[in-house]
Every structure is written in C-alpha cells, then in structure tokens.
Design an enzyme around this catalytic site. Sequence first.
Site, PDB file in Angstrom:
ATOM      1  N   LYS A  83      -6.062  20.971  28.322  1.00 46.98           N
ATOM      2  CA  LYS A  83      -6.987  19.851  28.181  1.00 46.98           C
ATOM      3  C   LYS A  83      -7.017  19.069  29.490  1.00 46.98           C
ATOM      4  CE  LYS A  83      -7.808  17.434  23.878  1.00 46.98           C
ATOM      5  NZ  LYS A  83      -7.236  16.479  22.926  1.00 46.98           N
TER       6      LYS A  83
HETATM    7  C1  E4P Z   1      -9.404  15.255  20.602  1.00 49.97           C
HETATM    8  O1  E4P Z   1      -9.077  16.267  21.150  1.00 49.97           O
HETATM    9  C2  E4P Z   1      -8.583  14.027  20.562  1.00 49.97           C
HETATM   10  O2  E4P Z   1      -7.242  14.404  20.414  1.00 49.97           O
HETATM   11  C3  E4P Z   1      -8.920  13.146  19.383  1.00 49.97           C
HETATM   12  O3  E4P Z   1      -9.952  13.666  18.607  1.00 49.97           O
HETATM   13  C4  E4P Z   1      -9.048  11.707  19.728  1.00 49.97           C
HETATM   14  O4  E4P Z   1      -9.316  10.998  18.547  1.00 49.97           O
HETATM   15  P1  E4P Z   1      -9.137   9.419  18.413  1.00 49.97           P
HETATM   16  O5  E4P Z   1     -10.340   8.758  18.993  1.00 49.97           O
HETATM   17  O6  E4P Z   1      -9.031   9.187  16.938  1.00 49.97           O
HETATM   18  O7  E4P Z   1      -7.874   9.056  19.152  1.00 49.97           O
END
Ligand code: E4P
Length: 214
Positions: A83
């Site tokens: 990521k």
């Molecule tokens: C995606 O890869 C992220 O880990 C996640 O969806 C972030 O979500 P949040 O806005 O609830 O922290």
Amino acid sequence: MKFFIDTANIEEIKKGIEMGLVDGVTTNPTLLSKEKKDPQLVIKEILETVTGPVSLEVIAKDAKGMCEEARKLAVLGNNAVIKIPMTEEGIKAVRTLSLEGIKTNVTLIFQPIQALIAAKAGATYVSPFIGRLDDIATKGMGIIDEICNIFFNYAFETEVIVASIRNPIHVLDAALIGADIATIPFNVLKQLMNHPLTDIGLEKFLKDWESIQK
Ligand code: E4P
C-alpha cells in the site's frame, strides 16, 4: 464482486473466512496499532492465514524509502500487496515497483484524477476512501462511479477497492456501480447478512412448526 476485510485483527479475519466473505485483507498503520502487538508478527500471521491479497502499507515518505520497505514486505508472502500513499513520491514508487512486478495498492485517494494517475503509474489497485468524504459532507460514492468510468474508457487493469466503508448501503452502492472490490470492516461484514424481517420470519416458522409437533 470481491470482498476484502479491512482489519488487522486475526480473530476477525478468521471469522470472516468462516463466513466465506474474505477474498483478501487490507490493513493500515492505524489498524495495526489497534492490535497492540508486534506489527511484524501480526503481518506474518495474516499473510499465513489468508490466501488472497493482503495490503500492507509503507511508512516512508520518499520514493526510495517506500521502494526499500516495499521490497522487504513483498518477500514476506506471495500474497503481499504494498500500500502506497497517493503522493508525488508515492507515484514514483508505484512506477518502480510495477516494473519490478511488485503489486501495489494506492491508498488515500479522494478524487478520480488521483485514481487515473495511479493507474497510469501501474498500480494493481486503487483505494478511494468514500466514508471519509461522506464525513465532510461530500458524496463519496460519486467518485467510485467516475473512477470506474475512467478505467473502463481506457481499459485499465487496475482494480477499484471501495475503502473507508461505514455501512451496508456503501457496499450496496459499490456493487450497483460495479466496483471490483469493497474492503469492509468486520462489524459491517456481519450486518450484511441481517434483516429484522428474516429474524421475525424465522421465529414464526419455528413457532408454527413447534405447534404441530405431538
Ligand atoms: C483502506 O484500505 C483503509 O484501510 C480503510 O478503508 C480506511 O477506513 P477509515 O476511513 O474507516 O479509517
């Protein structure tokens, strides 16, 4: 449509697998910090537990540092996906990693052009965060529609992971648009199966059946 689970909690991942709803996992530094364990051990256990792609985020801010971290993470499992944040340096790193055959998930995407740039750089996945847009009174799902259209127009192979999901309606809307993947927190994953009329209906069926037993 593929379902990923958005968590670093191994118990949630195992329960999700039992439910048959885990095609992959997405983690981030915040989710790993919630586990209060050595993140390296948590990452290793997730990679061993899940057969599908597991997104693991880099911490470095510069492209060189991101690539170094990515290479170390990539060898931990053949299902590791790296990521990378949607920044100028991040996009440089995605281009390099893509040429090396390392899979990437460009995260923290909040507008369609960012997704287009990530796809052009060779990202395997893009993660638009719809819940966080909704939080600031902007229709998050609108960008999913636009990103899917752009990727269709140019036949990009990059897959769209609808991220920052907060409720079942987000999953429904993502499916109606035709997004490739939704990454879903465990509490929402459980909600997807429930409806009060199902519970009421089942209770009545069982009660009626009981009434005719001798
Ligand atoms: C995606 O890869 C992220 O880990 C996640 O969806 C972030 O979500 P949040 O806005 O609830 O922290």
